[in-house]
Design an enzyme around this catalytic site. Structure first.
Site, PDB file in Angstrom:
ATOM      1  CB  THR A 204      46.296  39.104  37.979  1.00  0.00           C
ATOM      2  OG1 THR A 204      45.617  39.905  39.196  1.00  0.00           O
ATOM      3  CG2 THR A 204      45.903  39.407  36.685  1.00  0.00           C
ATOM      4  NE  ARG A 232      44.191  48.621  43.370  1.00  0.00           N
ATOM      5  CZ  ARG A 232      44.475  47.621  42.643  1.00  0.00           C
ATOM      6  NH1 ARG A 232      43.774  46.485  42.326  1.00  0.00           N
ATOM      7  NH2 ARG A 232      45.874  47.378  42.534  1.00  0.00           N
ATOM      8  N   GLY A 234      42.283  48.233  39.645  1.00  0.00           N
ATOM      9  CA  GLY A 234      44.101  48.077  39.329  1.00  0.00           C
ATOM     10  C   GLY A 234      43.993  48.452  37.704  1.00  0.00           C
ATOM     11  CG  ASP A 235      47.123  46.206  36.146  1.00  0.00           C
ATOM     12  OD1 ASP A 235      46.816  45.661  37.435  1.00  0.00           O
ATOM     13  OD2 ASP A 235      47.709  45.478  35.537  1.00  0.00           O
ATOM     14  CB  THR A 255      50.538  39.933  36.649  1.00  0.00           C
ATOM     15  OG1 THR A 255      49.983  39.452  38.020  1.00  0.00           O
ATOM     16  CG2 THR A 255      51.830  39.180  36.550  1.00  0.00           C
ATOM     17  N   GLY A 256      50.867  42.249  38.744  1.00  0.00           N
ATOM     18  CA  GLY A 256      51.655  42.932  40.008  1.00  0.00           C
ATOM     19  C   GLY A 256      50.835  44.094  40.379  1.00  0.00           C
ATOM     20  N   GLY A 258      49.210  47.141  40.397  1.00  0.00           N
ATOM     21  CA  GLY A 258      48.473  47.751  39.110  1.00  0.00           C
ATOM     22  C   GLY A 258      48.405  48.885  39.129  1.00  0.00           C
TER      23      GLY A 258
HETATM   24  C1  SD4 Z   1      45.997  44.532  40.571  1.00  0.00           C
HETATM   25  N1  SD4 Z   1      47.532  43.708  38.783  1.00  0.00           N
HETATM   26  O1  SD4 Z   1      44.756  44.429  40.849  1.00  0.00           O
HETATM   27  C2  SD4 Z   1      46.420  43.244  39.795  1.00  0.00           C
HETATM   28  C3  SD4 Z   1      46.950  42.291  40.636  1.00  0.00           C
HETATM   29  C4  SD4 Z   1      47.927  41.182  40.219  1.00  0.00           C
HETATM   30  O2  SD4 Z   1      48.492  39.008  40.626  1.00  0.00           O
HETATM   31  O3  SD4 Z   1      48.074  41.204  39.199  1.00  0.00           O
HETATM   32  N2  SD4 Z   1      48.081  40.138  41.138  1.00  0.00           N
HETATM   33  O4  SD4 Z   1      46.491  45.435  40.741  1.00  0.00           O
END
Ligand code: SD4
Length: 350
Positions: A204, A232, A234-235, A255-256, A258
């Site tokens: 991301t 799916r 994410g955020d 990030t992370g 989601g």
């Molecule tokens: C998600 N937030 O799809 C994203 C993944 C992400 O570094 O940030 N990866 O959930």
């Protein structure tokens, strides 16, 4: 390929001796106060190259909105990166991309689960500018992109993504753990490749910028969690979760994992906390704390990081786990900064 050593030697910060290596970058006060616009900040090591793309716009008095689109397009175009057509696929082998963009007037656009389009961020911008909607997903988003003249590309899994997917298929275990640095230095259960400069792939990029006129905009683009269930989201494509901009207050990106960002409307929360007077770092930390409280012991297994910029040009970040870093660029030069975290290295509570 970005050469960290050359960068350190040549950058203003390097010549001032403010960092002698990646870990030394943490040796500075938080939040990083820049008070100098224009400025652009973005997540992870890939943010350096993306910021340079954004700076081509910001450095010549361009608008923050154009800068945040141009910046993350650099990352989307990189075949080695976990963002874009070469990224980790979903569990059925399809690369599905999510992106969103938001400007200083509250305009926003987003695409989710978009396949075979190289620049989701630009499609998100078209959704914002050319439709009465905020969000288009799946086949409808792809049809809109094609109608707008975006070429339909072939999926081009990078070698790293192919390897990681093959590895995942052996067990097909659905473990939604992302961007947690493992003991070998990689992240996630199938740590993907390292760039030549030693930095790690991440799937991301989130970017926020303030232009010379003092206006804010932001962008966020991703292939999402690797090996996710088909469909799916994410955020990252969700306004208020992966990205939020309020031109009176500030902007934030995430990030992370989601699911846990969405749970607390993460970036909207960060911006609202800045509105109440918290610094960017304190606001990011308070948002992280909410997730940690909700997740309890489960927080130890996930990564979420927030990155924020306020209207005064102050920058701050906070993550659940150590290992989150972000790139900053302003008139003084460019640099990477390691974020504080709830657990581990540089943490305020371990
Ligand atoms: C998600 N937030 O799809 C994203 C993944 C992400 O570094 O940030 N990866 O959930």
């Amino acid at each position: 390929m970005f050469d960290r050593r050359k960068f350190l030697q040549s950058s203003l910060f390097g010549s001032l001796g403010l960092f002698a290596g990646k870990r030394a970058m943490t040796a500075k006060p938080y939040p990083l106060v820049v008070k100098d616009n224009p400025i652009v900040i973005s997540t992870w090591d890939t943010g350096l190259a993306a910021n340079r793309g954004a700076w081509q716009v910001l450095g010549s008095n361009g608008k923050a909105l154009d800068a945040v689109e141009a910046g993350v397009r650099v990352t989307e175009a990189s075949i080695n990166c976990c963002v874009g057509l070469g990224a980790n696929p979903d569990r059925d082998g399809f690369v599905t991309l999510d992106a969103c963009i938001m400007d200083d007037k509250g305009n926003c656009g987003s695409v989710g689960c978009l396949e075979r389009i190289k620049h989701p961020i630009s499609v998100a911008r078209r959704v914002m500018e050319k439709t009465p909607h905020v969000m288009l997903v799946g086949i409808g988003a792809q049809q809109f992109a094609v109608a707008e003249g975006f070429p339909l590309e072939e999926q081009k899994l990078s070698d790293d993504a192919k390897r990681a997917y093959q590895e995942w298929l052996k067990k097909s275990e659905y473990k939604p753990i992302i961007n947690v640095e493992n003991t070998k230095g990689g992240h996630g259960p199938f740590a993907p490749a390292r760039y030549e400069d030693g930095s790690w792939n991440h799937d991301t990029i989130g970017m926020v910028a303030m232009d010379a006129a003092g206006n804010l905009s932001g962008s966020c683009t991703t292939s999402g969690m690797g090996f996710k269930m088909r469909g799916r989201l994410g955020d990252s494509p969700i306004i208020g979760a992966g990205l939020f901009v309020d031109n009176e207050v500030g902007a934030a990106t995430a990030t992370g994992q989601g699911e846990d960002v969405i749970r607390i409307c993460g970036t909207h929360t960060v911006v609202e906390l800045m509105r109440q007077g918290l610094s960017p770092e304190a606001a990011c930390k308070a948002a992280v704390e909410r997730i940690v409280r909700i997740k309890g012991e489960g927080a130890k297994a996930i990564q979420v990081a927030f990155l924020a910029l306020n209207k005064q040009g102050e920058v701050g970040a906070f993550a659940i786990q150590k290992g989150f870093s972000y790139a900053v660029r302003n008139n003084a030069g460019e640099k990477m900064v390691d974020s504080k975290s709830w657990y581990g290295y540089g943490s305020t509570r371990s």
